[in-house]
Design an enzyme around this catalytic site. Structure first.
Site, PDB file in Angstrom:
ATOM      1  CE  LYS A   1     -18.623  63.916  37.676  1.00 54.92           C
ATOM      2  NZ  LYS A   1     -18.837  65.301  37.227  1.00 54.92           N
TER       3      LYS A   1
ATOM      4  CE  LYS B   1     -19.326  62.030  34.203  1.00 56.18           C
ATOM      5  NZ  LYS B   1     -19.338  63.444  34.387  1.00 56.18           N
TER       6      LYS B   1
HETATM    7  C1  PBG Z   1     -18.062  68.217  35.431  1.00 52.50           C
HETATM    8  C2  PBG Z   1     -18.287  67.056  34.545  1.00 52.50           C
HETATM    9  C3  PBG Z   1     -17.316  66.144  34.169  1.00 52.50           C
HETATM   10  C4  PBG Z   1     -17.903  65.295  33.249  1.00 52.50           C
HETATM   11  C5  PBG Z   1     -19.211  65.698  33.097  1.00 52.50           C
HETATM   12  N1  PBG Z   1     -19.442  66.781  33.915  1.00 52.50           N
HETATM   13  C6  PBG Z   1     -15.902  66.063  34.501  1.00 52.50           C
HETATM   14  C7  PBG Z   1     -15.426  65.959  35.863  1.00 52.50           C
HETATM   15  O1  PBG Z   1     -16.172  65.732  36.817  1.00 52.50           O
HETATM   16  O2  PBG Z   1     -14.226  66.127  36.007  1.00 52.50           O
HETATM   17  C8  PBG Z   1     -17.172  64.186  32.562  1.00 52.50           C
HETATM   18  C9  PBG Z   1     -17.717  63.758  31.278  1.00 52.50           C
HETATM   19  C10 PBG Z   1     -16.769  62.961  30.462  1.00 52.50           C
HETATM   20  O3  PBG Z   1     -15.652  62.599  30.874  1.00 52.50           O
HETATM   21  O4  PBG Z   1     -17.156  62.650  29.323  1.00 52.50           O
HETATM   22  N2  PBG Z   1     -18.908  68.466  36.421  1.00 52.50           N
END
Ligand code: PBG
Length: 325
Positions: free
Chosen positions: A198, A251
């Site tokens: 991520k 992601k």
């Molecule tokens: C938080 C989380 C995020 C997303 C999924 N889980 C945001 C972040 O890390 O700031 C993002 C999903 C999206 O942007 O559609 N743990």
């Protein structure tokens, strides 16, 4: 013998009619590969549109059940739940409350639509008053105490009946920690889908309005990965698999097609990719201004993610795409 070239080989022959193009199509999408992210909030009859994400809303549990029924009717792979708590605090306690919003939502959906796969997002950022994905100690996000709490989040979701837990926090060792907590609580059978690679992405911006999870200070670069690092992404995935992740995720998706392809080739395990809020919002915004064709852009982006090698796609387009399949 080398393959024939022009004028014997004419690539356009197989592009001439729709029937021929259909015959040689390499990449296919089916509804069971699509997972729909949903935002659940307290109250009744609530369907509060999210400004940054046209077509997406925060919904109360009764409305969520309607979306879940739609997901099941469309044959989607599942839904993934993000909660908006009644109150935020330093340790994000509603995230691991048996009566928390996501725990309530899981029970309601599994009661109404038992066959629909329900995934619980396991994170603290929507629930902490500072907006970080873990708890703070001396001005930093403390890894190991955060992992302990994430284990509690997973167990309370498991007790509510969730089918799969998906940690999105990026703490070190959280897959092992969650695995151990689940096993100790009698949920050795419950799989984990980790947000393994991520990245600290600008494309999460719209989500943070939807989930109310913008960090109140600093940013997420001390735990989310640097966008520039591909080898490190593979190491993150390898570590999560070693810790027991059953499904790994890359992601965001569109900006990381190379990482999806590498993960596909380096690891044999099921692979998910998250087409995040910013990827969705860009297409929506451009389409609203007449700059591109929304439907075609949606299909092209989803097909590219599949072609790169993802088995599973988390996307806000899930219901709309499945309707067209
Ligand atoms: C938080 C989380 C995020 C997303 C999924 N889980 C945001 C972040 O890390 O700031 C993002 C999903 C999206 O942007 O559609 N743990």
């Amino acid at each position: 013998m080398s393959p024939a070239s022009f004028p014997v080989r004419r690539m356009r022959r197989l592009r001439r009619t729709a029937a021929l193009r259909r015959l040689v199509q390499e990449t296919h999408l089916v509804p069971s590969q699509l997972v729909w992210p949903l935002f659940v909030t307290h109250g009744n009859g609530v369907r509060q549109p999210v400004n940054t994400m046209p077509g997406v809303a925060q919904v109360s549990v009764d409305e969520l059940v309607k979306d879940a029924e739609r997901a099941a009717r469309l044959g989607l792979g599942g839904i993934v739940l993000f909660g908006i708590p009644a109150a935020k605090d330093a340790t994000g306690s509603e995230a691991y409350d048996e009566q928390g919003i996501v725990q309530q939502a899981i029970r309601a959906v599994k009661g109404a639509v038992p066959d629909l796969l329900v995934i619980g997002d396991v994170c603290l950022c929507e629930y902490t008053d500072h907006g970080h994905c873990g708890v703070m100690r001396d001005g930093e996000v403390d890894n190991d105490s955060s992992v302990y709490l994430l284990g509690k989040v997973a167990v309370t979701q498991a007790r509510a009946g969730v089918d799969l837990v998906a940690p999105s926090d990026m703490m070190d060792g959280r897959v092992a920690g969650i695995r151990k907590a689940l096993d100790a609580a009698g949920f050795a059978h419950l799989p984990i889908m980790s947000y393994a690679a991520k990245l600290a992405s600008a494309f999460y911006g719209p989500f943070r309005e939807a989930a109310g999870s913008t960090p109140q200070f600093g940013d997420r670069q001390s735990y989310q990965m640097a966008v520039a690092n591909g080898d490190e992404a593979m190491q993150e995935i390898r570590l999560d698999l070693e810790e027991g992740a059953d499904i790994v995720m890359v992601k965001p998706a569109g900006p990381c097609l190379d990482l999806i392809r590498r993960a596909r080739e380096e690891f044999g395990s099921p692979l998910a990719a998250y087409q995040v809020s910013g990827e969705y919002a860009m297409i929506k915004a451009a389409a609203e201004r007449g700059m591109l064709d929304e439907t075609r852009a949606m299909w092209e982006s989803l097909t590219a993610i599949r072609r790169a090698g993802a088995d599973i796609i988390l996307t806000y387009f899930a219901p709309v795409a499945a309707e067209q399949l």
